[in-house]
Design a protein around this motif. Structure first.
Motif, PDB file in Angstrom:
ATOM      1  N   THR A   4     -80.879  78.229  20.750  1.00  0.00           N
ATOM      2  CA  THR A   4     -79.811  78.935  21.127  1.00  0.00           C
ATOM      3  C   THR A   4     -78.260  78.095  20.647  1.00  0.00           C
ATOM      4  N   GLY A   5     -77.208  78.990  20.398  1.00  0.00           N
ATOM      5  CA  GLY A   5     -76.121  78.492  20.028  1.00  0.00           C
ATOM      6  C   GLY A   5     -75.133  79.832  19.949  1.00  0.00           C
ATOM      7  N   GLY A   6     -73.892  79.318  19.245  1.00  0.00           N
ATOM      8  CA  GLY A   6     -72.957  80.651  19.148  1.00  0.00           C
ATOM      9  C   GLY A   6     -72.048  80.579  20.181  1.00  0.00           C
ATOM     10  N   GLY A   7     -71.989  79.475  20.964  1.00  0.00           N
ATOM     11  CA  GLY A   7     -71.165  79.349  21.959  1.00  0.00           C
ATOM     12  C   GLY A   7     -71.473  78.137  22.580  1.00  0.00           C
ATOM     13  N   PRO A   8     -70.642  77.617  23.497  1.00  0.00           N
ATOM     14  CA  PRO A   8     -70.842  76.454  24.556  1.00  0.00           C
ATOM     15  C   PRO A   8     -72.045  76.521  25.298  1.00  0.00           C
TER      16      PRO A   8
ATOM     17  N   ILE B 246     -53.816  75.935  39.195  1.00  0.00           N
ATOM     18  CA  ILE B 246     -55.186  76.633  39.279  1.00  0.00           C
ATOM     19  C   ILE B 246     -54.889  78.139  39.634  1.00  0.00           C
ATOM     20  N   LEU B 247     -55.645  78.891  38.992  1.00  0.00           N
ATOM     21  CA  LEU B 247     -55.601  80.228  39.019  1.00  0.00           C
ATOM     22  C   LEU B 247     -56.947  80.904  39.184  1.00  0.00           C
ATOM     23  N   PHE B 248     -57.092  81.546  40.034  1.00  0.00           N
ATOM     24  CA  PHE B 248     -58.412  82.350  40.418  1.00  0.00           C
ATOM     25  C   PHE B 248     -58.639  83.651  39.951  1.00  0.00           C
ATOM     26  N   VAL B 249     -59.594  83.881  39.215  1.00  0.00           N
ATOM     27  CA  VAL B 249     -59.765  85.423  38.597  1.00  0.00           C
ATOM     28  C   VAL B 249     -61.212  85.789  38.727  1.00  0.00           C
ATOM     29  N   LYS B 250     -61.348  87.266  38.992  1.00  0.00           N
ATOM     30  CA  LYS B 250     -62.695  87.609  39.070  1.00  0.00           C
ATOM     31  C   LYS B 250     -63.530  87.633  37.967  1.00  0.00           C
ATOM     32  N   LYS B 251     -62.846  87.695  36.832  1.00  0.00           N
ATOM     33  CA  LYS B 251     -64.069  87.541  35.564  1.00  0.00           C
ATOM     34  C   LYS B 251     -63.111  86.793  34.457  1.00  0.00           C
ATOM     35  N   ILE B 252     -63.491  85.786  34.043  1.00  0.00           N
ATOM     36  CA  ILE B 252     -62.879  85.141  32.732  1.00  0.00           C
ATOM     37  C   ILE B 252     -63.187  85.913  31.657  1.00  0.00           C
ATOM     38  N   PRO B 253     -62.368  86.390  30.688  1.00  0.00           N
ATOM     39  CA  PRO B 253     -62.693  87.184  29.565  1.00  0.00           C
ATOM     40  C   PRO B 253     -63.547  86.507  28.437  1.00  0.00           C
ATOM     41  N   LEU B 254     -64.536  87.091  28.117  1.00  0.00           N
ATOM     42  CA  LEU B 254     -65.298  86.471  26.899  1.00  0.00           C
ATOM     43  C   LEU B 254     -65.328  87.173  25.755  1.00  0.00           C
ATOM     44  N   ASP B 255     -65.851  86.719  24.709  1.00  0.00           N
ATOM     45  CA  ASP B 255     -66.064  87.550  23.323  1.00  0.00           C
ATOM     46  C   ASP B 255     -66.964  88.588  23.399  1.00  0.00           C
ATOM     47  N   LYS B 256     -66.733  89.764  22.854  1.00  0.00           N
ATOM     48  CA  LYS B 256     -68.012  90.742  22.999  1.00  0.00           C
ATOM     49  C   LYS B 256     -69.027  90.484  22.003  1.00  0.00           C
ATOM     50  N   ARG B 257     -68.936  89.656  20.941  1.00  0.00           N
ATOM     51  CA  ARG B 257     -70.101  89.426  20.132  1.00  0.00           C
ATOM     52  C   ARG B 257     -71.244  88.647  20.786  1.00  0.00           C
TER      53      ARG B 257
ATOM     54  N   ASN C  72     -70.495  87.179  23.880  1.00  0.00           N
ATOM     55  CA  ASN C  72     -70.356  86.915  25.517  1.00  0.00           C
ATOM     56  C   ASN C  72     -70.492  85.603  26.108  1.00  0.00           C
ATOM     57  N   THR C  73     -69.963  84.906  25.241  1.00  0.00           N
ATOM     58  CA  THR C  73     -70.019  83.373  25.648  1.00  0.00           C
ATOM     59  C   THR C  73     -68.812  82.565  25.500  1.00  0.00           C
ATOM     60  N   LYS C  74     -67.986  83.017  24.281  1.00  0.00           N
ATOM     61  CA  LYS C  74     -66.846  82.148  24.072  1.00  0.00           C
ATOM     62  C   LYS C  74     -65.716  83.015  24.876  1.00  0.00           C
TER      63      LYS C  74
END
Length: 532
Positions: free
Chosen positions: A290-294, A508-519, A521-523
């Motif tokens: 696995t790879g392509g992101g953390p 510190i900021l709380f959010v519903k969803k942290i935006p990720l790359d579409k390709r 979905n990890t970065k």
């Protein structure tokens, strides 16, 4: 002049088709109502169908060096068409659909393709955009409302055709892969035949698969590698990683007797969560890459439970250099427990050279490259035979991302920050553009994010620098909580601040969803977090 030779992929496929004609090359899913069945295609079919398409395209006027632009999801037809282009000597051009129509149009203007291949609905772009209409030839996979050659009809018409693959120079281009990474103007990574052959050897050496294995992969490059090496591949029933149906994927893996999986971390995150929630596992799986992101420690621990008999390997690489390094899961977990300065991705493979460049070095061409010692963080640069040396018609990107040293060797600037530890292992700490300059210190996102991930109520955390009038940056921590966390945000904020007291977190900021790359979905899309 480079010597002429048959491309090894074509020769390998022809050999496999003769020696094991009835062996399944690809399992293609057809899912409906949360059930999945498969169409199976043999190596003989792939060889014959690609020859038929090559003959058809040759007759239609596609010749060596012509560009064929693909907007086709992974499937049997895509691999038939790409193989046909290899036989023709045509250049396959790919653009990541996630980059959006504006950037796709830019890629088309740059590539000037002679043939556009897509699923039927994408041909509607030809009505709306002049760039599409300028392309001389069009082919549709399936029904199209706009006139185009139909893939299946062409395939049937030329099924008995004879076509002999062209001969090539090793320096001839074979693929252009446009990618913008997380942000920015798309860059076209140019791959030659020599490059593709070397990359095939390196990937095969790294994965070390046997011919009796069956691999599921959402990465087309690795499926092509499998085809060349007589290995069966399963295309996952996944339209997008963000909407992945883990139950469906689990059933697919069991039904096709998959033994290995090579995929993005997002796929494993959802599949592992499903297995744990349903108290299931996949004991038949023996290898995972696995790879392509953390790939964080909590995910690796989940994967070990979901795949109890699998050797799990984290691979580090990029579009321009795949792979660079790798590390087994147990060693990555052990390294993280002893050092939380980011993500350990192991020692570089023997086919590359890696250096750590001090941050802020922008004018290094034809000079001795400065190198940082172990434990000091800078930009990761890499060189090797399977490392991309040029971008298609983009001198600006080459000037920014490629360095030619005093010996004439070309190095690729990954844009990633990291360091070598005392054992020679490579660690990732973030992206150059996302480094946080606060007063007289530099902080790197992955160092903080790896630490905050230890808190069991946090789904994902992101550290980002926010411009400030008094300091260069404020350090903002953006937090996505796990579902049904009982504590109030004020209490959680205190817990997080106390846990991260070694870092000067300003807000510190709380959010519903942290935006990720579409390709993948990890970065994390840090530029979006700065806009919040």
């Amino acid at each position: 002049m480079a010597k002429k030779s048959d491309f090894s992929f074509i020769a390998s496929l022809a050999t496999v088709a003769r020696s094991t004609p009835d062996k399944t090359a690809l399992f293609e899913p057809a899912a409906s109502r949360r059930k999945v069945h498969h169409r199976q295609f043999t190596f003989r079919q792939l060889e014959d169908d690609s020859t038929a398409i090559a003959a058809a395209l040759w007759q239609k006027g596609i010749k060596k060096g012509d560009h064929v632009f693909f907007l086709v999801p992974p499937g049997y037809s895509l691999f038939v068409l790409v193989t046909a282009c290899l036989k023709l000597g045509a250049v396959s051009v790919f653009a990541d659909p996630a980059m959006g129509i504006k950037n796709i149009l830019h890629c088309m203007e740059l590539a000037k393709p002679k043939l556009f291949v897509s699923i039927g609905i994408s041909h509607l772009f030809r009505i709306m955009h002049r760039v599409f209409r300028k392309i001389p030839l069009q082919m549709s996979i399936g029904f199209s409302l706009v006139p185009a050659m139909n893939y299946k009809k062409i395939l049937n018409q030329f099924q008995q055709a004879v076509f002999h693959p062209r001969h090539y120079n090793e320096k001839d281009p074979v693929m252009i892969t446009f990618t913008s990474g997380s942000t920015g103007v798309p860059k076209g990574a140019l791959r030659t035949y020599e490059f593709i052959m070397e990359q095939n050897r390196v990937i095969s050496d790294t994965l070390n698969y046997a011919q009796d294995e069956i691999e599921l992969s959402n990465l087309p490059l690795f499926i092509l590698n499998n085809i060349a090496n007589n290995i069966a591949s399963v295309i996952p029933a996944v339209r997008s990683l963000s909407s992945l149906d883990a139950k469906l994927l689990f059933c697919q893996i069991e039904r096709t007797a998959v033994t290995h999986i090579t995929a993005s971390p997002a796929l494993f995150r959802k599949l592992s969560a499903y297995c744990l929630s349903e108290q299931k596992s996949l004991p038949r799986i023996t290898k995972i890459f696995t790879g392509g992101g953390p790939v964080d420690v909590p995910l690796l621990k989940q994967m070990k439970k979901c795949f109890p008999h699998a050797k799990i390997t984290v691979v580090y690489g990029s579009t321009e250099a795949e792979p660079i390094s790798h590390i087994e899961a147990d060693r990555a977990i052990d390294a993280a427990l002893k050092n939380n300065r980011g993500f350990c991705v192991g020692k570089p493979i023997r086919q590359v050279k890696v250096k750590i460049l001090p941050l802020g070095n922008d004018f290094l061409h034809n000079k001795k490259i400065p190198v940082l010692p172990a434990l000091e963080t800078g930009e990761i640069i890499v060189t090797g035979n399977h490392v991309n040396k040029a971008y298609y018609k983009n001198k600006k990107a080459e000037a920014a991302c490629k360095i030619t040293d005093v010996a004439g060797e070309i190095w690729h600037r990954t844009g990633d920050t990291g360091f070598f530890d005392a054992s020679g292992r490579l660690w990732l700490t973030g992206r150059v553009q996302d480094a946080i300059y606060r007063k007289n210190e530099i902080f790197h996102p992955f160092e903080i994010e790896q630490k905050v991930q230890e808190l069991d109520f946090i789904e994902r955390g992101a550290a980002v620098g926010m411009p400030d009038d008094f300091m260069t940056n404020r350090l903002r921590l953006v937090v996505e909580l796990k579902k049904q966390v009982p504590l109030k945000k004020e209490s959680l904020q205190t817990k997080i601040s106390d846990f991260l007291k070694m870092y000067p977190v300003d807000e510190i900021l709380f959010v519903k969803k942290i935006p990720l790359d579409k390709r993948h979905n990890t970065k994390i899309l840090y530029h979006r977090l700065r806009e919040m």
